[in-house]
Design an enzyme around this catalytic site. Sequence first.
Site, PDB file in Angstrom:
ATOM      1  NE  ARG A  51      -2.822   0.498   3.388  1.00 43.87           N
ATOM      2  CZ  ARG A  51      -2.059   0.724   4.464  1.00 43.87           C
ATOM      3  NH1 ARG A  51      -1.331   1.820   4.557  1.00 43.87           N
ATOM      4  NH2 ARG A  51      -2.029  -0.148   5.446  1.00 43.87           N
ATOM      5  CE1 TYR A 103     -17.137  11.024 -15.441  1.00 43.97           C
ATOM      6  CE2 TYR A 103     -16.697  10.906 -13.090  1.00 43.97           C
ATOM      7  CZ  TYR A 103     -17.042  10.287 -14.273  1.00 43.97           C
ATOM      8  OH  TYR A 103     -17.290   8.949 -14.288  1.00 43.97           O
ATOM      9  CG  ASP A 175     -10.658  15.338 -14.727  1.00 42.43           C
ATOM     10  OD1 ASP A 175      -9.985  14.794 -15.618  1.00 42.43           O
ATOM     11  OD2 ASP A 175     -11.673  14.809 -14.224  1.00 42.43           O
ATOM     12  CE  LYS A 200     -13.502   7.298 -18.262  1.00 45.98           C
ATOM     13  NZ  LYS A 200     -13.860   8.536 -17.604  1.00 45.98           N
TER      14      LYS A 200
HETATM   15  C1  LIG Z   1     -14.269   8.925 -16.275  1.00 38.79           C
HETATM   16  C2  LIG Z   1     -13.889  10.246 -15.731  1.00 38.79           C
HETATM   17  C3  LIG Z   1     -13.587  10.417 -14.357  1.00 38.79           C
HETATM   18  C4  LIG Z   1     -13.726   9.291 -13.351  1.00 38.79           C
HETATM   19  O1  LIG Z   1     -12.793   8.291 -13.565  1.00 38.79           O
HETATM   20  P1  LIG Z   1     -13.040   6.746 -13.157  1.00 38.79           P
HETATM   21  O2  LIG Z   1     -11.793   6.090 -13.614  1.00 38.79           O
HETATM   22  O3  LIG Z   1     -14.270   6.304 -13.876  1.00 38.79           O
HETATM   23  O4  LIG Z   1     -13.229   6.721 -11.687  1.00 38.79           O
HETATM   24  C5  LIG Z   1     -13.187  11.666 -13.944  1.00 38.79           C
HETATM   25  N1  LIG Z   1     -13.095  12.707 -14.805  1.00 38.79           N
HETATM   26  C6  LIG Z   1     -13.389  12.575 -16.099  1.00 38.79           C
HETATM   27  C7  LIG Z   1     -13.268  13.773 -16.999  1.00 38.79           C
HETATM   28  C8  LIG Z   1     -13.790  11.359 -16.623  1.00 38.79           C
HETATM   29  O5  LIG Z   1     -14.101  11.243 -17.912  1.00 38.79           O
END
Ligand SMILES: *Cc1c(COP(=O)(O)O)cnc(C)c1O
Length: 394
Positions: A51, A103, A175, A200
Amino acid sequence: MSNRNWTFQTKLLHNDHKFDPVTGGVSVPIQHASTFHQTNFDEYGKFDYSRSGNPTRDALEQAIADLEGGTRGFAFSSGMAAISTAFLLLSKDDHVLVQEDVYGGTYRMITEVLSRFGIEHTFVNMTDLHEVASNIRPNTKVIYMETPSNPLLKITDIEGVTKLAKANNCLTFLDNTFMTPALQRPLDLGVDVVLHSATKFLAGHSDVLAGLAAVKDEELGQKIYKLQNSFGAVLGVQDAWLVLRGLKTLHVRIEQSSNSAMDLANYLETHPAVEAVYYPGLSYHPGHAVHHYQTNGHGAVLSFRLADEEAVKTFVNNVEIPVFAVSLGAVESILSYPARMSHAAMPKEEREKRGITDGLLRMSVGLENCEDLIEDFKQALNKLSPRKTFQKIQ
Ligand SMILES: *Cc1c(COP(=O)(O)O)cnc(C)c1O
């Protein structure tokens, strides 16, 4: 890490982990051990418990730090785990300023979880720096950005916001999921914490959930490390390996997908059934100039508006190439319907006010041949009635 000034594309492949120093294996070894033997009573090694630190995860953490131009990287079990852990930097009575079209998962974390811990928030239109400035309070500790935003691809002036934040002693989080460091490097523009859903584009193959964070400031890095270790939402080693593998092709994937997205956007605005196209690569997109200034490309995600839900239904039932699903940033094109997917929880009136109408579709362009994609869209769009108007505004 070599100090040579390699380009991003080369750095994706040539880093400290290009081969295993023990065996020469040209792949990062997957270290499943949860604990590590200490050979000396007085001196503990770099790793003690997985961890707190694990060699496979460490390889990914170094990779994202390097690609984002930071000093420290952190890998989490999902994008939301990364974002939520970063928010643990806040304390009771602190205030966070958030982009209104953030998001959905981040929205939920802020409004339903942080609020219970006495952390206040205000949603603002981040494209308007005056609105940002006038909503900063004495207890504002974080300004939270996402650019381009989802699903209307609104653009925030990153440097504009970081300057305001610095003048007011607050941190900035960004983000960077839609752009990745291949196209946008927020730390270089003064952002303090860059966050990712590596699920993504970074991993890129719709086969892993992961989150990443990177920072430049070492002291801030130490704080996030402590939170990562305390909260414990770390990324497992198999998943860390999958992200590392996906990263190797990030540059070619995002380049090809962005080129196709531009061609598809140009095609869509010529089709008589399409009412609006939202893509920062279009010269009339309201954020085009700012986006062009702060990135190396327009990205692989675009949205477009058809007349209504009926038109969307006909289109989705006839289009063959994209998968119809939530998520984005994969080798296969992904078509999403925000009204029923990402923004389903939002009342219709609120959605419409934000431009997320029942006719809006979001497309994350994959690696299919672009002419095939356009051909497929054409045959599906040809089943619809012509539009009444075409809107060249956001
Ligand atoms: C998918 C997404 C998230 C969340 O990510 P997870 O891996 O699904 O927890 C956060 N911000 C954006 C812009 C996203 O497209």
